[in-house]
Design a protein around this motif. Structure first.
Motif, PDB file in Angstrom:
ATOM      1  N   LYS A   1       5.979  -9.462   0.509  1.00 10.54           N
ATOM      2  CA  LYS A   1       5.740 -10.203  -0.724  1.00 10.54           C
ATOM      3  C   LYS A   1       4.645  -9.569  -1.573  1.00 10.54           C
TER       4      LYS A   1
ATOM      5  N   THR B   1       6.890  -6.686  -3.618  1.00  7.17           N
ATOM      6  CA  THR B   1       8.056  -7.072  -4.407  1.00  7.17           C
ATOM      7  C   THR B   1       8.016  -8.564  -4.716  1.00  7.17           C
ATOM      8  N   ASP B   2       8.466  -8.908  -5.911  1.00  8.49           N
ATOM      9  CA  ASP B   2       8.532 -10.311  -6.321  1.00  8.49           C
ATOM     10  C   ASP B   2       9.932 -10.880  -6.142  1.00  8.49           C
ATOM     11  N   LYS B   3      10.873 -10.051  -5.705  1.00  9.64           N
ATOM     12  CA  LYS B   3      12.255 -10.495  -5.556  1.00  9.64           C
ATOM     13  C   LYS B   3      12.442 -11.264  -4.256  1.00  9.64           C
TER      14      LYS B   3
END
Length: 451
Positions: free
Chosen positions: A208, A211-213
């Motif tokens: 996390k 990446t924010d996905k």
């Protein structure tokens, strides 16, 4: 036709084979990992070392990026120590193999938090985000893979589930490229589920940060545990986990689905495939001690064979049952296909163990080998980043390539020979015109070292 004689002779020209280490040094130089290592408190029983710990680790990372692990290989750097100091950013001197071994024994596994943070910093520093699947989710695959250290007496070596003596480390890979997010050296006899909740929690937290996905966690049947499912659900991630049938029987599954399944396929004579979903409650305990029960989807693939692939009629039907836990709303076939992509971890393991030669770890001490595996993670990602960037500048014309194998990166970019000259307090590396990789090398160098 008479063969032209070839004469081999020595030259005073300064020709360096591993020119790619200049890219590695430039990438590492943008982080404060080395500075953090140099701030490590010195053991009171040991005098202040002339060679800093950061130089020790940089030297060994340089070896790993060439596909070497033996401490003795450091002697190859002694022929031109000045170049390796410049290339890797070493401040004092190239350590001897004996010094490297002794100092890494002293360091042991004490640097694990710093190395894991340095690994994350590489992604943010170089603005690299792991690629997502077509669904928009970023895969996070956790898998154990034995390291064969047969006929050795190293600390922690024991019988693995593959039937060899060695270690059974746990790895976490992120993105469709296969970046190594986390790793943990374990004894060979240790079951993959032992310590997995902590490893999974740590890996999700690290993922996390880069990446924010949405994350898609994929685990095999060795990690089929309610606690793992609870950790993933509480984190808000999606998951596909191969189920362990345990007390369930193949015959029981076949009887339960053959009359109710709506997706029945006949890929060939004598083979019937039943694909569908069912539901089951699981109970898990959260970190706060709260007990929760949730109904989880089970995707299944039940295969009945009455005739084998060679046309032989079987006296009794052969049954194969594959089931998965998931919280996705995808179709049953999409669940199956996505889990099959989890098998790419075996390719990543192969690149680590064969391309980088990280299998028979060089130390007899468990903590030192754990440090080496963690440094291998740094080197693995450095090579992966370089390889992925090179795809933009040297596309393969025969077929579409999505990932450059580490062996190709080492052979064509790390071991790219150059003519080195020094003038006006500057080191110049001349790439030969006969090297077809010279343009890709130049563009990768500009991307990671000059921007």
């Amino acid at each position: 036709m008479k063969r032209t004689p070839i004469v081999v002779q020595f030259s005073d020209e300064r020709i360096i084979s591993p020119s790619g280490l200049a890219i590695v040094g430039g990438m590492l130089g943008k982080s404060d990992f080395v500075k953090r290592c140099n701030r490590i408190p010195v053991d009171p029983k040991r005098s202040e070392a002339q060679i800093k710990d950061g130089d020790i680790l940089l030297t060994y990372i340089g070896l790993l990026c060439q596909g070497k692990t033996a401490f003795e290989d450091i002697r190859e750097m002694q022929d031109d120590p000045e170049y390796y100091k410049y290339a890797l950013g070493i401040t004092r001197a190239i350590p001897s193999p004996e010094t490297s071994r002794q100092r890494m024994d002293d360091i042991g596994d004490s640097l694990r938090p710093k190395i894991l943070q340095a690994n994350l910093d590489m992604f943010t520093t170089h603005k690299i985000e792991p690629s997502a699947l077509p669904s928009g989710m970023v895969p996070l695959d956790c898998d154990a893979s034995p390291l064969d250290n047969t006929k050795t007496h190293k600390e922690g070596v024991s019988r693995t589930y593959k039937g060899c003596d060695g270690y059974t480390p746990m790895f976490a890979y992120i993105g469709t490229e296969g970046f190594m997010l986390n790793c943990e050296l374990r004894e060979g006899k240790q079951h993959s589920q032992k310590g997995m909740p902590e490893f999974l929690t740590e890996s999700i937290h690290m993922a996390k940060q880069i990446t924010d996905k949405q994350l898609l966690i994929r685990l095999d049947s060795g990690n089929d545990a309610a606690q793992n499912l609870g950790i993933v659900m509480e984190s808000g991630a999606w998951f596909i986990v191969k189920r362990n049938l345990r007390m369930e029987t193949k015959e029981g599954w076949f009887e339960s689905v053959k009359d109710v399944c709506k997706d029945i396929r006949h890929p060939r004579e004598g083979k019937t495939v039943y694909i569908g979903s069912s539901w089951k409650d699981i109970t898990y305990t959260t970190e706060s001690g709260e007990t929760k029960t949730k109904c989880i989807r089970i995707g299944y693939e039940v295969i009945e064979r009455t005739i084998d692939k060679h046309g032989q009629i079987l006296l009794f039907p052969d049954l194969e049952v594959n089931t998965w836990w998931t919280n996705l709303g995808w179709s049953d076939q999409e669940i199956i296909d996505s889990y099959h992509a989890h098998a790419e971890c075996e390719q990543y393991h192969s690149e680590l163990k064969t391309d980088m030669d990280v299998e028979r770890l060089p130390s007899s001490k468990f903590a030192t080998n754990a440090l080496i595996l963690e440094l291998a993670m740094i080197a693995f990602n450095l090579l992966r980043m370089i390889g992925q960037e090179s795809l933009k500048h040297k596309p393969d014309s025969k077929k579409s390539v999505k990932r450059r194998r580490l062996r190709t990166v080492i052979q064509n970019l790390m071991l790219c020979a150059s003519h080195v000259t020094q003038h006006a307090r500057r080191l110049a590396m001349g790439l030969g015109k006969s090297n077809t990789w010279r343009f890709a090398f130049m563009e990768v160098f500009k991307r990671f070292c000059l921007t």
